[in-house]
Design a protein around this motif. Structure first.
Motif, short mmCIF file in Angstrom:
data_model
loop_
_atom_site.label_atom_id
_atom_site.label_comp_id
_atom_site.label_asym_id
_atom_site.label_seq_id
_atom_site.Cartn_x
_atom_site.Cartn_y
_atom_site.Cartn_z
N ARG A 181 0.85 -1.19 0.00
CA ARG A 181 0.00 0.00 0.00
C ARG A 181 0.89 1.25 0.00
O ARG A 181 1.63 1.47 -0.94
N GLY A 182 0.84 2.01 1.06
CA GLY A 182 1.59 3.27 1.12
C GLY A 182 2.89 3.22 1.87
O GLY A 182 3.52 4.25 2.11
N LYS A 184 3.54 2.70 4.97
CA LYS A 184 3.52 3.40 6.26
C LYS A 184 2.67 2.60 7.23
O LYS A 184 1.51 2.31 6.96
N ASP A 236 -2.24 4.99 6.79
CA ASP A 236 -2.26 4.04 5.67
C ASP A 236 -2.62 2.66 6.19
O ASP A 236 -3.65 2.11 5.86
#
Length: 355
Positions: A181-182, A184, A236
């Motif tokens: 994903r991000g 984080k 996130d």
């Protein structure tokens, strides 16, 4: 051939699960997934038929499946049933039987639904997070006492406990989730008060060294609860334990404006289970007005996490977004100016948009 165990449960379970199966079948035809389905009972419906909320054959079918699509259980009808036979024991039994150690709950606010959020548009716009909750440990599964008398005073107690392997397992899943994903990850605990949280934080910090590409930060649970309401876009992937995850994931669900929209995935050692987060809603069961989107999106998560069919999963999610953008709304979302849809109409709108 991939086998899906279909367990509708109680209340609106049959209606919403049937809708999700329709969407899966349409997606199957397009992407040649070769899916098959086997249905079994659980919850109050199973109690009425078999005297237990979770028949052994239901557990076995779930274990043998490639993925489990679950509806919801419970209802006032079974309020007076003995605690160990209540419908809700079915989902706890499945968690144990399948080794469902992690729950993934995504919260993504579609542009077309921003007005439904209780948060201001400028705060909620762009919110896209997932909560990774440990599911079979902690205080819910620890030792407990319903009642004992100490020095003439009645008391009850529950024990919170986590082992290092339990934390390692869920932490690695959370880091892997954040990685795609991000990149984080926010780990949530109460390390300033709880010994289990200090073990949790120490272990998660150590596991972070295996994922140098993922940024890790820690928050106390009370601060995290506040930050979800103040600035949800900062998150996130959130990692937390069973009790805190139960509370935070329900709070996060409200961000999107309707609990009927929210899917979830419970990742297991034997098989994984996919279900909407809302209840069985017995007050509207049989009326054909339930929102099927949470269950349909749970089907998409089944394709993504159990069968690794990313393109098919995204096709379902895109079809849902398009139906909403085109103004279709079930009763829980409908307002003047939109197209009022019952369960069947909303499902048809999504089916029409699977390209």
């Amino acid at each position: 051939m991939a086998r899906i165990a279909v367990i509708p449960g109680d209340g609106i379970g049959n209606e919403i699960v049937d809708a999700a199966v329709e969407v899966l079948k349409k997606t199957d035809a397009k992407y040649r997934l070769n899916l098959s389905y086997v249905r079994h009972d659980a919850g109050g419906t199973a109690y009425d038929a078999y005297g237990t909320p979770l028949p052994e054959e239901t557990i076995q079918a779930a274990i043998e499946a490639d993925g489990v699509l679950f509806g919801a259980v419970g209802g006032d009808k079974w309020n007076d049933v003995a605690p160990d036979l209540r419908p809700e024991r079915a989902i706890l039994g499945l968690r144990k039987g399948l080794g469902l150690y992690a729950n993934l709950r995504p919260v993504k606010v579609a542009e077309s639904l921003i007005e439904y959020s209780p948060l201001r548009p400028e705060i909620v716009r762009g919110a896209d997070l997932v909560i990774v909750r440990e599911l079979i440990g902690g205080i819910y599964f620890g030792e407990k006492c319903e009642s004992e008398t100490v020095d003439g005073t009645e008391r009850a107690w529950d024990v919170e406990g986590y082992s290092v392997p339990e934390v390692e397992r869920i932490a690695r899943l959370a880091f892997e989730t954040a990685r795609i994903r991000g990149k984080k990850l926010t780990s949530v605990d109460k390390a300033n008060v709880l010994a289990t949280s200090r073990l949790w934080r120490k272990t998660v910090t150590r596991i972070a060294s295996e994922y140098p590409d993922v940024e890790l930060n820690h928050l106390y649970v009370d601060n995290c609860a506040m930050q979800l309401a103040v600035k949800p876009t900062q998150f996130d992937t959130i990692l937390t334990g069973n009790l805190f995850g139960d509370i935070l994931s329900d709070e996060a669900a409200v961000i999107g404006g309707s609990i009927g929209m929210m899917p979830s995935a419970s990742i297991g050692l034997e098989a994984s289970l996919f279900e909407p987060i809302h209840g069985s809603a017995p007050d509207i069961a049989g009326k054909g007005i339930a929102n099927p989107i949470g269950t349909i999106l749970s089907g998409a998560m089944l394709l993504r996490y159990a069968l690794k069919e990313e393109a098919a999963a995204k096709a379902i999610e895109d079809a849902v977004d398009e139906a909403l953008a085109d103004g279709y709304r079930t009763a829980d979302l409908w307002r003047e100016g939109f197209k009022k849809a019952d369960t069947e109409t909303m499902t048809a709108a999504i089916l029409d948009r699977i390209e």
